[in-house]
Design an enzyme around this catalytic site. Structure first.
Site, short mmCIF file in Angstrom:
data_model
loop_
_atom_site.label_atom_id
_atom_site.label_comp_id
_atom_site.label_asym_id
_atom_site.label_seq_id
_atom_site.Cartn_x
_atom_site.Cartn_y
_atom_site.Cartn_z
N HIS A 237 -23.16 -32.52 -4.10
CA HIS A 237 -23.91 -33.18 -3.43
C HIS A 237 -23.96 -33.46 -2.12
CE1 HIS A 237 -25.56 -37.74 -3.71
NE2 HIS A 237 -24.61 -37.71 -3.38
N CYS B 105 -24.06 -39.13 4.08
CA CYS B 105 -23.87 -38.67 3.07
C CYS B 105 -25.15 -37.17 2.71
CB CYS B 105 -24.73 -38.82 1.70
SG CYS B 105 -23.81 -40.54 1.56
N HIS C 2 -18.83 -30.88 -12.51
CA HIS C 2 -18.84 -29.77 -11.99
C HIS C 2 -19.57 -28.97 -11.12
CE1 HIS C 2 -15.11 -31.94 -13.45
NE2 HIS C 2 -14.28 -31.71 -12.26
N GLU D 222 -23.04 -44.35 -9.31
CA GLU D 222 -22.72 -43.00 -8.54
C GLU D 222 -21.13 -43.32 -7.79
OE1 GLU D 222 -24.95 -41.52 -5.33
OE2 GLU D 222 -23.80 -42.52 -4.00
#
Length: 150
Positions: free
Chosen positions: A16, A25, A75, A136
């Site tokens: 992501h 991020c 994936h 996470e």
């Protein structure tokens, strides 16, 4: 009869990027997510029933979570469809990549909210989703509890 919580754990790999974020991020990256799904209900009291003594057969819970979450997100790369990442998503799709566009910033917090709605919608009426924990990283996770969302 007593209420019992049953938990099943799952793992999947998902990429992501957080559009507009001011840290690392904002770049496309991935995580080895661990998802714990806890449901609550009463064990089946019927001694003649094949599932006697079970709140839910673990294999039935596994099927629901795999179909709704694991098989979809494993994936894949997740982007917020309301950002310029849509252009990157199209390029990746055109090259055969599995891309998911969501209507939220794909943080663990928002993903666990999404997952809760998907899983709760598939549970039998005699069961309730109690909680989810989406890990996470080794030290970072988001939790969703039904009792917090009444």
């Amino acid at each position: 009869m007593a209420k019992i919580r049953i938990t099943k754990q799952f793992s999947f790999e998902t990429g992501h990027a957080l559009y507009g974020y001011d840290g690392k991020c904002r770049n496309v990256h991935g995580h080895s997510y661990k998802l714990s799904v806890t449901v609550i209900g009463e064990p089946n009291p019927d001694p003649s029933h094949v599932k006697h003594g079970m709140v839910i057969d673990f294999s039935d819970l596994k099927r629901i979570v795999k179909e709704e979450i694991v098989d979809v997100f494993d994936h894949a790369t997740v982007f917020n469809k309301n950002t310029p990442h849509v252009e990157l998503a199209e390029q990746l799709r055109n090259r055969g990549h599995h891309v998911i566009l969501v209507d939220y910033q794909p943080t663990s917090e928002n993903m666990v909210i999404d997952f809760a709605a998907k899983i709760a919608g598939r549970l039998p009426s005699y069961l309730n989703l109690h909680s989810l924990k989406l890990q996470e990283t080794e030290t970072s996770f988001a939790e969703w509890y039904a009792s917090d969302n009444i």
